[in-house]
Motif scaffolding. Structure first.
Motif, PDB file in Angstrom:
ATOM      1  N   VAL A 115      -1.826  18.626  16.407  1.00  0.00           N
ATOM      2  CA  VAL A 115      -2.859  19.465  15.791  1.00  0.00           C
ATOM      3  C   VAL A 115      -4.216  18.764  15.835  1.00  0.00           C
ATOM      4  O   VAL A 115      -5.236  19.385  16.151  1.00  0.00           O
ATOM      5  CB  VAL A 115      -2.432  19.856  14.353  1.00  0.00           C
ATOM      6  N   VAL A 116      -4.245  17.465  15.558  1.00  0.00           N
ATOM      7  CA  VAL A 116      -5.527  16.745  15.611  1.00  0.00           C
ATOM      8  C   VAL A 116      -6.065  16.729  17.041  1.00  0.00           C
ATOM      9  O   VAL A 116      -7.267  16.918  17.266  1.00  0.00           O
ATOM     10  CB  VAL A 116      -5.378  15.306  15.051  1.00  0.00           C
ATOM     11  N   MET A 117      -5.204  16.546  18.022  1.00  0.00           N
ATOM     12  CA  MET A 117      -5.695  16.522  19.402  1.00  0.00           C
ATOM     13  C   MET A 117      -6.134  17.911  19.869  1.00  0.00           C
ATOM     14  O   MET A 117      -7.069  18.018  20.673  1.00  0.00           O
ATOM     15  CB  MET A 117      -4.661  15.891  20.319  1.00  0.00           C
ATOM     16  N   ALA A 118      -5.518  18.979  19.343  1.00  0.00           N
ATOM     17  CA  ALA A 118      -6.013  20.333  19.650  1.00  0.00           C
ATOM     18  C   ALA A 118      -7.397  20.508  19.015  1.00  0.00           C
ATOM     19  O   ALA A 118      -8.306  21.078  19.632  1.00  0.00           O
ATOM     20  CB  ALA A 118      -5.034  21.389  19.135  1.00  0.00           C
ATOM     21  N   MET A 119      -7.569  19.984  17.794  1.00  0.00           N
ATOM     22  CA  MET A 119      -8.891  20.064  17.158  1.00  0.00           C
ATOM     23  C   MET A 119      -9.905  19.215  17.932  1.00  0.00           C
ATOM     24  O   MET A 119     -11.071  19.592  18.056  1.00  0.00           O
ATOM     25  CB  MET A 119      -8.808  19.628  15.689  1.00  0.00           C
ATOM     26  N   LEU A 120      -9.444  18.088  18.459  1.00  0.00           N
ATOM     27  CA  LEU A 120     -10.314  17.242  19.297  1.00  0.00           C
ATOM     28  C   LEU A 120     -10.783  18.031  20.522  1.00  0.00           C
ATOM     29  O   LEU A 120     -11.968  17.997  20.880  1.00  0.00           O
ATOM     30  CB  LEU A 120      -9.534  15.990  19.719  1.00  0.00           C
TER      31      LEU A 120
ATOM     32  N   GLY B  77     -12.769   7.586  15.284  1.00  0.00           N
ATOM     33  CA  GLY B  77     -11.448   8.193  15.378  1.00  0.00           C
ATOM     34  C   GLY B  77     -11.199   9.254  14.332  1.00  0.00           C
ATOM     35  O   GLY B  77     -12.110   9.681  13.626  1.00  0.00           O
ATOM     36  N   VAL B  78      -9.924   9.629  14.247  1.00  0.00           N
ATOM     37  CA  VAL B  78      -9.511  10.659  13.305  1.00  0.00           C
ATOM     38  C   VAL B  78      -8.217  10.197  12.641  1.00  0.00           C
ATOM     39  O   VAL B  78      -7.261   9.824  13.331  1.00  0.00           O
ATOM     40  CB  VAL B  78      -9.232  12.004  14.030  1.00  0.00           C
ATOM     41  N   HIS B  79      -8.200  10.213  11.315  1.00  0.00           N
ATOM     42  CA  HIS B  79      -6.937   9.988  10.599  1.00  0.00           C
ATOM     43  C   HIS B  79      -6.169  11.310  10.559  1.00  0.00           C
ATOM     44  O   HIS B  79      -6.757  12.339  10.223  1.00  0.00           O
ATOM     45  CB  HIS B  79      -7.225   9.498   9.174  1.00  0.00           C
ATOM     46  N   ILE B  80      -4.887  11.262  10.863  1.00  0.00           N
ATOM     47  CA  ILE B  80      -4.141  12.528  10.905  1.00  0.00           C
ATOM     48  C   ILE B  80      -3.719  12.994   9.507  1.00  0.00           C
ATOM     49  O   ILE B  80      -3.344  14.148   9.326  1.00  0.00           O
ATOM     50  CB  ILE B  80      -2.923  12.479  11.868  1.00  0.00           C
TER      51      ILE B  80
ATOM     52  N   THR C 117      -2.408  19.385   5.137  1.00  0.00           N
ATOM     53  CA  THR C 117      -3.334  18.288   4.780  1.00  0.00           C
ATOM     54  C   THR C 117      -4.043  17.745   6.025  1.00  0.00           C
ATOM     55  O   THR C 117      -5.204  17.347   5.936  1.00  0.00           O
ATOM     56  CB  THR C 117      -2.624  17.133   4.032  1.00  0.00           C
ATOM     57  N   THR C 118      -3.375  17.763   7.164  1.00  0.00           N
ATOM     58  CA  THR C 118      -4.041  17.335   8.403  1.00  0.00           C
ATOM     59  C   THR C 118      -5.294  18.174   8.676  1.00  0.00           C
ATOM     60  O   THR C 118      -6.317  17.650   9.103  1.00  0.00           O
ATOM     61  CB  THR C 118      -3.057  17.455   9.588  1.00  0.00           C
ATOM     62  N   MET C 119      -5.194  19.471   8.411  1.00  0.00           N
ATOM     63  CA  MET C 119      -6.307  20.380   8.766  1.00  0.00           C
ATOM     64  C   MET C 119      -7.319  20.535   7.631  1.00  0.00           C
ATOM     65  O   MET C 119      -8.408  21.066   7.858  1.00  0.00           O
ATOM     66  CB  MET C 119      -5.731  21.749   9.150  1.00  0.00           C
ATOM     67  N   ARG C 120      -6.961  20.060   6.431  1.00  0.00           N
ATOM     68  CA  ARG C 120      -7.807  20.312   5.260  1.00  0.00           C
ATOM     69  C   ARG C 120      -9.247  19.840   5.479  1.00  0.00           C
ATOM     70  O   ARG C 120      -9.483  18.703   5.882  1.00  0.00           O
ATOM     71  CB  ARG C 120      -7.221  19.629   4.023  1.00  0.00           C
ATOM     72  N   GLY C 121     -10.208  20.729   5.222  1.00  0.00           N
ATOM     73  CA  GLY C 121     -11.631  20.397   5.338  1.00  0.00           C
ATOM     74  C   GLY C 121     -12.127  20.285   6.772  1.00  0.00           C
ATOM     75  O   GLY C 121     -13.303  19.987   6.993  1.00  0.00           O
ATOM     76  N   ARG C 122     -11.248  20.512   7.738  1.00  0.00           N
ATOM     77  CA  ARG C 122     -11.658  20.303   9.132  1.00  0.00           C
ATOM     78  C   ARG C 122     -11.799  21.587   9.935  1.00  0.00           C
ATOM     79  O   ARG C 122     -12.306  21.574  11.050  1.00  0.00           O
ATOM     80  CB  ARG C 122     -10.642  19.381   9.818  1.00  0.00           C
TER      81      ARG C 122
ATOM     82  N   GLY D 135      -9.578   6.266  18.043  1.00  0.00           N
ATOM     83  CA  GLY D 135      -8.235   6.151  17.472  1.00  0.00           C
ATOM     84  C   GLY D 135      -7.771   7.462  16.866  1.00  0.00           C
ATOM     85  O   GLY D 135      -8.571   8.207  16.309  1.00  0.00           O
ATOM     86  N   ILE D 136      -6.467   7.722  16.994  1.00  0.00           N
ATOM     87  CA  ILE D 136      -5.854   8.834  16.258  1.00  0.00           C
ATOM     88  C   ILE D 136      -4.675   8.225  15.532  1.00  0.00           C
ATOM     89  O   ILE D 136      -3.647   7.916  16.146  1.00  0.00           O
ATOM     90  CB  ILE D 136      -5.451   9.979  17.205  1.00  0.00           C
ATOM     91  N   THR D 137      -4.872   7.945  14.247  1.00  0.00           N
ATOM     92  CA  THR D 137      -3.880   7.151  13.509  1.00  0.00           C
ATOM     93  C   THR D 137      -3.543   7.823  12.192  1.00  0.00           C
ATOM     94  O   THR D 137      -4.299   8.639  11.673  1.00  0.00           O
ATOM     95  CB  THR D 137      -4.433   5.736  13.216  1.00  0.00           C
ATOM     96  N   ASN D 138      -2.389   7.426  11.647  1.00  0.00           N
ATOM     97  CA  ASN D 138      -1.975   7.974  10.349  1.00  0.00           C
ATOM     98  C   ASN D 138      -2.241   6.980   9.231  1.00  0.00           C
ATOM     99  O   ASN D 138      -2.054   7.313   8.072  1.00  0.00           O
ATOM    100  CB  ASN D 138      -0.481   8.340  10.402  1.00  0.00           C
ATOM    101  N   THR D 139      -2.626   5.751   9.588  1.00  0.00           N
ATOM    102  CA  THR D 139      -2.668   4.700   8.579  1.00  0.00           C
ATOM    103  C   THR D 139      -4.089   4.168   8.430  1.00  0.00           C
ATOM    104  O   THR D 139      -4.589   3.453   9.305  1.00  0.00           O
ATOM    105  CB  THR D 139      -1.683   3.577   8.959  1.00  0.00           C
ATOM    106  N   VAL D 140      -4.710   4.536   7.303  1.00  0.00           N
ATOM    107  CA  VAL D 140      -6.073   4.087   7.016  1.00  0.00           C
ATOM    108  C   VAL D 140      -6.055   2.562   6.865  1.00  0.00           C
ATOM    109  O   VAL D 140      -5.167   2.014   6.216  1.00  0.00           O
ATOM    110  CB  VAL D 140      -6.587   4.753   5.708  1.00  0.00           C
ATOM    111  N   GLY D 141      -6.995   1.894   7.511  1.00  0.00           N
ATOM    112  CA  GLY D 141      -7.062   0.431   7.394  1.00  0.00           C
ATOM    113  C   GLY D 141      -6.169  -0.299   8.379  1.00  0.00           C
ATOM    114  O   GLY D 141      -6.149  -1.529   8.402  1.00  0.00           O
ATOM    115  N   SER D 142      -5.420   0.425   9.210  1.00  0.00           N
ATOM    116  CA  SER D 142      -4.545  -0.226  10.194  1.00  0.00           C
ATOM    117  C   SER D 142      -5.396  -0.890  11.275  1.00  0.00           C
ATOM    118  O   SER D 142      -6.582  -0.588  11.431  1.00  0.00           O
ATOM    119  CB  SER D 142      -3.620   0.808  10.831  1.00  0.00           C
ATOM    120  N   ALA D 143      -4.769  -1.774  12.048  1.00  0.00           N
ATOM    121  CA  ALA D 143      -5.505  -2.531  13.071  1.00  0.00           C
ATOM    122  C   ALA D 143      -6.176  -1.589  14.072  1.00  0.00           C
ATOM    123  O   ALA D 143      -7.340  -1.786  14.429  1.00  0.00           O
ATOM    124  CB  ALA D 143      -4.540  -3.477  13.792  1.00  0.00           C
TER     125      ALA D 143
END
Ligand code: UD1
Ligand code: M6R
Length: 371
Positions: A171-176, A149-152, A22-27, A133-141
């Motif tokens: 994986v997100v930072m490798a894609m970055l 940024g990128v949601h993981i 799911t992290t890589m989906r569509g990316r 930002g590289i975060t897992n939580t949509v809407g977080s501070a």
């Protein structure tokens, strides 16, 4: 919920093939005829030019999120050519370290609510840096206050010990790194090899999860130890730090991740016939250096557990003197994603066998919202 698992940590370790998918989906774009394979990070596409022009990229985070950034640092430096520096959020604030308008500051946080990281973000915003930002939580501070940024997209992580967020962050930072690197011809073969490897990575993680029983057996051997050292270098210095963070945080056993290149500058004095030591020696440019580290630790009678690439057991075990953990080989920069999994399993089984609370280790909270 926990489904068939006894603990969230166990569930989250085992669901990594799916969370990475799911992290890589569509990316990831496979590329058709005449089109190169490439990555698309929707949240960054309007900012890539600015990031490429920055004088420096600064990674900022705490705990596991810091370790994930450390694992990604070499590939980001390689593909972008931009100097990458590392900051533990609290230390940046303690020093009031220099952050400039020409910097891109990347804030890595699973929860997006960690106080130290959030305060470092406010500090970097005041100093005029581009904040990503590289975060897992949509809407977080942290997701709200960063410029982009990128949601993981790893899915909610409940266990206090971070596991699936770590692998998705890498994986997100490798894609970055791929996104910032652009498609210069000189990098093309390397880029395509990494993208092909990303497509196959969930399968490789599924393979390495088959070591579950082997890690349980290893945990039985280590159950009463006082201390466990982990030696890594290059891409897998982060693996040593993160593996030992897992062991200390949930199994409540002292553990220290050590940069193998520092061995003779102090840590070697600790080694005797009683101390268990994990050495990460999977195939990459540092392999022969790690082989010599294994020999030197063995000469001091260390009890060695060597993690190596499949097929390398004879090359690393010194005629059977070391216990070996064989893992599937992937592209060097993604190897930390595979290598951490057996150490997560080891920490999990050690915790259960020692009778400690897996999902709520004493004294710790999932989200550290005070400094
Ligand atoms: C977005 C949608 C996703 C949809 C996809 C389709 C959201 C949250 N994501 O994903 O549901 O399937 O488009 O194209 O609606 N951001 C920050 N800081 C952070 C993280 C993210 O500022 O720490 C920003 C990004 O710059 C972006 C937005 O939040 O503007 C969403 O980020 P992300 O979910 O990663 O974007 P997409 O993958 O494009
Ligand atoms: O939510 P964050 O990623 O910002 O959290 C950072 C650390 O508190 C966190 O990774 C901590 O080290 C974990 N408990 C490690 O498993």
């Amino acid at each position: 919920h926990k489904g068939n698992y006894e603990h969230y940590m166990q569930k989250e370790i085992h669901e990594q093939p799916e969370s990475l998918t799911t992290t890589m989906r569509g990316r990831l774009i496979r590329g058709g005829t005449c089109k190169a394979k490439t990555v698309l990070l929707g949240g960054l596409k309007d900012h890539l030019k600015t990031i490429r022009r920055s004088r420096r990229i600064v990674f900022i985070g705490c705990g596991t999120s810091y370790n994930a950034a450390l694992a990604a640092r070499p590939i980001l430096e390689e593909l972008s050519g931009i100097p990458v520096t590392m900051e533990i959020a609290s230390d940046l604030l303690d020093r009031q370290g220099p952050i400039y308008r020409e910097d891109t500051a990347v804030f890595v946080s699973q929860s997006g609510e960690t106080a130290d990281t959030l305060h470092a973000l406010e500090y970097a915003l005041q100093n005029g840096a581009l904040c990503v930002g590289i975060t897992n939580t949509v809407g977080s501070a942290i997701a709200r206050k960063t410029h982009c940024g990128v949601h993981i997209n790893a899915g909610a992580e409940i266990g206090v010990a971070s596991t699936k967020a770590y692998t998705s962050q890498i994986v997100v930072m490798a894609m970055l790194a791929l996104a910032i690197g652009g498609d210069a011809i000189s990098n093309q073969a390397r880029r395509e090899a990494i993208i092909d490897c990303l497509f196959d990575l969930p399968n490789k993680v599924r393979d390495v999860l088959k070591l579950d029983q082997e890690m349980k057996d290893l945990a039985k051997l280590l159950i009463a130890e006082q201390s466990l050292l982990m030696f890594g270098r290059g891409y897998n210095y982060a693996t040593a730090l993160e593996g030992s963070l897992k062991v200390k945080e949930v199994a409540l056993m002292h553990s220290e991740g050590i940069l193998a290149g520092e061995m003779k500058h102090g840590p070697l004095a600790l080694v005797d016939e009683s101390l268990p030591i994990v050495v990460i020696a999977t195939r990459d440019a540092c392999f022969s250096k790690q082989q010599s580290v294994i020999q030197q630790l063995h000469a001091r009678k260390g009890r060695l557990i060597v993690m190596c690439s499949s097929g390398d057991a004879t090359a690393v075990s010194l005629g059977g003197a070391c216990r070996v953990i064989e893992v599937p080989r992937v592209e060097d920069c993604l190897q930390p994603v595979v290598n951490i999994v057996p150490l997560q399993l080891l920490a999990y089984h050690l915790t259960v066998l020692r009778g400690y609370n897996v999902d709520q280790p004493r004294n710790l909270a999932k989200s550290v919202t005070t400094e």
